[in-house]
Design an enzyme around this catalytic site. Structure first.
Site, PDB file in Angstrom:
ATOM      1  NE  ARG A 163      -4.101   1.840   2.356  1.00 31.32           N
ATOM      2  CZ  ARG A 163      -4.348   2.771   3.286  1.00 31.32           C
ATOM      3  NH1 ARG A 163      -3.535   2.916   4.318  1.00 31.32           N
ATOM      4  NH2 ARG A 163      -5.413   3.542   3.202  1.00 31.32           N
ATOM      5  CB  ILE A 215      -5.989   5.461  -0.703  1.00 36.10           C
ATOM      6  CG1 ILE A 215      -5.710   3.949  -0.790  1.00 36.10           C
ATOM      7  CG2 ILE A 215      -5.293   6.086   0.492  1.00 36.10           C
ATOM      8  CD1 ILE A 215      -4.233   3.608  -0.966  1.00 36.10           C
ATOM      9  CB  SER A 216     -10.795   2.424   0.626  1.00 29.37           C
ATOM     10  OG  SER A 216     -11.695   3.042  -0.259  1.00 29.37           O
ATOM     11  CD  GLN A 217     -11.473   1.884   7.330  1.00 30.51           C
ATOM     12  OE1 GLN A 217     -12.139   2.913   7.362  1.00 30.51           O
ATOM     13  NE2 GLN A 217     -11.291   1.123   8.390  1.00 30.51           N
ATOM     14  CG  PHE A 275     -16.773   4.398  -0.259  1.00 33.07           C
ATOM     15  CD1 PHE A 275     -15.650   4.075  -1.008  1.00 33.07           C
ATOM     16  CD2 PHE A 275     -17.233   3.492   0.679  1.00 33.07           C
ATOM     17  CE1 PHE A 275     -15.003   2.862  -0.831  1.00 33.07           C
ATOM     18  CE2 PHE A 275     -16.587   2.271   0.868  1.00 33.07           C
ATOM     19  CZ  PHE A 275     -15.465   1.960   0.107  1.00 33.07           C
TER      20      PHE A 275
END
Length: 218
Positions: free
Chosen positions: A39, A65-67, A208
């Site tokens: 990541r 950027i999503s967890q 989101f």
């Protein structure tokens, strides 16, 4: 897979994977894919030091950027098989598409921000992920010229699953996406297409960025 890594990096990976399991990511293939994709390559600037935290982080173009745990849970719900053709709506940093590329035969990813697509392509090239096609476009309309898709994942929230995406999902296919009328009340849902229609299952509450139609200026 961690014996040859420096001790601190090996421990970081172990902690990263342990936390994913704690949050409910238990599928072996998904965990292996998330171990394989660093990541840290997708987080730049002042937030680079937090790349391995289980938190969403800002990226360019006002996106995030999503967890990692949410990425893992979405990928797990998508149940990607080795021969699947996958559509991702919302390339963002490219992190989700890179993980999908470890699981599927082919990945198409679409984003309305040209800058994000270019940045993601560079990382895909760096990682040798040649089964990903990254496209600048309005993902809310999908990619009809490549349909049908075995799996569709949407990384931005719409009020309802977009009709064009439902139409491009193959019979037997699965779509995972957040839905909700605001950025504070959203649910991650799994849509499965069968011969007579669609089945809907709620997975967990999420937050989101909204799914926006049209191309961005950057």
């Amino acid at each position: 897979m961690t014996e040859d890594l420096p001790r601190n990096e090996a421990e970081r990976k172990m902690q990263f994977l342990f936390h994913l399991r704690q949050r409910g990511v238990t599928n072996t293939r998904v965990l292996q894919a998330m171990e394989a994709i660093d990541r840290g390559l997708f987080v730049r600037g002042v937030f680079a030091g937090r790349a391995y935290d289980d938190t969403p982080l800002p990226i360019a173009s006002g996106q995030t950027i999503s967890q990692p745990s949410v990425v893992g849970l979405m990928t797990q719900a998508l149940d990607v098989q080795p021969r699947d053709k996958v559509l991702e709506v919302g390339t963002g940093s490219g992190y989700q598409a890179a993980i999908l590329a470890k699981l599927a035969r082919r990945v198409y990813t679409v984003d309305r921000h040209k800058t994000l697509v270019q940045g993601a392509r560079a990382v895909f090239e760096q990682l040798g992920l040649h089964t990903i096609t990254a496209i600048t476009g309005d993902g809310s309309f999908g990619l009809p010229e490549q349909a049908p898709f075995d799996r569709i994942i949407v990384t931005a929230a719409a009020e309802d699953p977009p009709g064009p995406l439902l139409a491009q999902l193959a019979v037997g296919g699965i779509m995972v996406l957040p839905v909700g009328q605001s950025d504070t009340v959203q649910s991650l849902i799994k849509v499965t297409r069968n011969e007579s229609g669609f089945d809907y299952d709620e997975i967990l509450p999420v937050r989101f960025v909204p799914l926006v139609e049209g191309l961005a200026s950057d």
